[in-house]
Write a protein that holds these residues in place. Sequence first.
Motif, mmCIF file in Angstrom:
data_model
loop_
_atom_site.group_PDB
_atom_site.id
_atom_site.type_symbol
_atom_site.label_atom_id
_atom_site.label_comp_id
_atom_site.label_asym_id
_atom_site.label_seq_id
_atom_site.Cartn_x
_atom_site.Cartn_y
_atom_site.Cartn_z
ATOM 1 N N HIS A 55 -20.136 -47.165 81.443
ATOM 2 C CA HIS A 55 -20.458 -46.022 80.812
ATOM 3 C C HIS A 55 -21.528 -45.406 81.548
ATOM 4 N N LEU A 56 -21.711 -43.999 81.395
ATOM 5 C CA LEU A 56 -22.660 -43.207 82.073
ATOM 6 C C LEU A 56 -24.142 -43.377 81.329
ATOM 7 N N ASP A 57 -24.074 -42.724 80.312
ATOM 8 C CA ASP A 57 -25.410 -42.925 79.454
ATOM 9 C C ASP A 57 -25.270 -42.780 78.057
ATOM 10 N N LYS A 108 -24.178 -49.844 82.282
ATOM 11 C CA LYS A 108 -24.486 -48.507 82.396
ATOM 12 C C LYS A 108 -24.619 -48.235 83.952
ATOM 13 N N ASP A 110 -23.208 -44.837 87.293
ATOM 14 C CA ASP A 110 -22.457 -43.898 87.665
ATOM 15 C C ASP A 110 -21.340 -44.278 88.941
ATOM 16 N N SER A 129 -12.786 -43.370 84.099
ATOM 17 C CA SER A 129 -13.949 -42.522 84.116
ATOM 18 C C SER A 129 -13.374 -41.061 84.607
ATOM 19 N N THR A 145 -16.520 -37.976 91.120
ATOM 20 C CA THR A 145 -16.062 -38.979 89.949
ATOM 21 C C THR A 145 -14.739 -39.432 89.745
#
Length: 318
Positions: free
Chosen positions: A108-110, A133, A135, A163, A186
């Motif tokens: 996951h990102l944040d 966590k 990117d 994502s 991304t």
Amino acid sequence: MTSSFTAAKQREIQEQVAEADEQERAPKEGAMQAGARLYPEPPFPQQHQDKPGDEDALSPPTYYDAPYYIGSGKLQDKVALITGGDSGIGRSVAVLFAREGADVAIVHLDEEDDAAATVEAVKREGRRCWAIKGDVKDSNFCRQAVASTVYQFGKLDILVNNSAFQVHTHDIVDLTEDHFDETLKTNLYGYFHMARAAVPHLKNGSAIINTGSVTGFDGEKSLLDYSMTKGGIHAFTKSLASQLIPKGIRVNCVAPGPVWSPLNPSDKDAEEVAQFGSGVPMKRPAQPEEIAPAYVFLASPHCSSFITGEILPIVGGY
């Protein structure tokens, strides 16, 4: 039998068909509901979120836990790594993978609260879950995520690239290079980085599943960059599938239409969110639990051992 009788009979048939057509054209109320439970229909409450979005803040809440889905060991003792696994389709896939017997790592990102909720949901299924966590645009992070998963669980059997980043832009002149780069890095680089890191750990019988989109087939005028990446993901899926056949690793793609998740309320205007999904023939967006079983099917060697390089559209009747 006279010709006059035949002509009269044909006119009678014509009138019957015309009457039936008129009834068919009459507007029908409500969205199509063909699942085990009733799902929310537009209009929804007007809402907008900051990126990357918060699943717990959605109204109505998402349906992700598929209470009528009964596991049968299709992924028993497998290990899966799911990017974007904290919410939406990714969360539902994590839950159903666990119900089928898999341990799960999520990237996951944040969105820490959403990720924690997914971890707890997987644990309720009696399996282990590991949240990571970072990117996916960063190739070093992708290598670390794969290594961390293998360290925690001892192996890796399934990669789900899920994502995504999207923001609607209605005029190409307003689509900045920064925006364009964020979408491509991304949605395309992230899939490439994760697959490249994962493949050395995958074995015969393993699977990679990518998340595409109906926009990758049809385009979307206000999602030039996003549609481009989804079409690229479809091509990436087919190309990588061909490359990995000698290794016995299957690569497939699920291409959803509109799905109720934080992705769109953190993108569209509040007024547009209220009507999200109403334009498909079923007149509503899918819920994540309606999409996730396709990932189980494509991940399980019991179900799809002869399927690779395929794009599975789940688009609400388009």
